[in-house]
Scaffold this motif. Sequence first.
Motif, short mmCIF file in Angstrom:
data_model
loop_
_atom_site.label_atom_id
_atom_site.label_comp_id
_atom_site.label_asym_id
_atom_site.label_seq_id
_atom_site.Cartn_x
_atom_site.Cartn_y
_atom_site.Cartn_z
N SER A 129 0.85 -1.18 0.00
CA SER A 129 0.00 0.00 0.00
C SER A 129 0.89 1.24 0.00
O SER A 129 1.84 1.32 0.79
CB SER A 129 -0.89 -0.01 1.24
N VAL A 130 0.62 2.19 -0.89
CA VAL A 130 1.37 3.45 -0.95
C VAL A 130 0.41 4.62 -0.87
O VAL A 130 -0.77 4.50 -1.19
CB VAL A 130 2.24 3.54 -2.23
N MET B 109 -7.27 3.57 -4.46
CA MET B 109 -8.14 3.42 -3.30
C MET B 109 -8.22 4.74 -2.53
O MET B 109 -7.46 4.96 -1.60
CB MET B 109 -7.60 2.32 -2.38
N GLU B 110 -9.12 5.64 -2.92
CA GLU B 110 -9.36 6.90 -2.21
C GLU B 110 -8.09 7.63 -1.81
O GLU B 110 -7.80 7.80 -0.63
CB GLU B 110 -10.24 6.64 -0.99
N GLY B 111 -7.31 8.07 -2.77
CA GLY B 111 -6.09 8.81 -2.50
C GLY B 111 -4.86 7.95 -2.26
O GLY B 111 -3.75 8.46 -2.20
N LYS B 112 -5.05 6.67 -2.07
CA LYS B 112 -3.94 5.74 -1.89
C LYS B 112 -3.96 4.75 -3.04
O LYS B 112 -4.88 4.75 -3.85
CB LYS B 112 -4.08 4.99 -0.56
N PHE B 113 -2.95 3.91 -3.09
CA PHE B 113 -2.87 2.89 -4.13
C PHE B 113 -2.45 1.57 -3.51
O PHE B 113 -1.64 1.54 -2.59
CB PHE B 113 -1.85 3.27 -5.20
N LYS B 114 -3.00 0.49 -4.02
CA LYS B 114 -2.60 -0.85 -3.62
C LYS B 114 -1.92 -1.49 -4.82
O LYS B 114 -2.45 -1.46 -5.93
CB LYS B 114 -3.82 -1.67 -3.19
#
Length: 63
Positions: A7-8, A36-41
């Motif tokens: 997750s970043v 994912m809502e401002g983050k990335f998986k």
Amino acid sequence: MQKFSISVNSEEELEKAVETIWQTLGVRGEIGVIPMEGKFKIDVISETDLTPLEIAQVPGKPV
């Protein structure tokens, strides 16, 4: 074969993580990026197994 996820929190961190996975660790396999809502998986399926120390080199948090 090994599967893991990272997750970043930003696009910049995403780019560094993907570059580390492909270039530094030499992973061959598949990488999927899921916003994912401002983050990335980042989902990784590696053809070769990586050690926990190698995975720790990737920017972000293991999921």
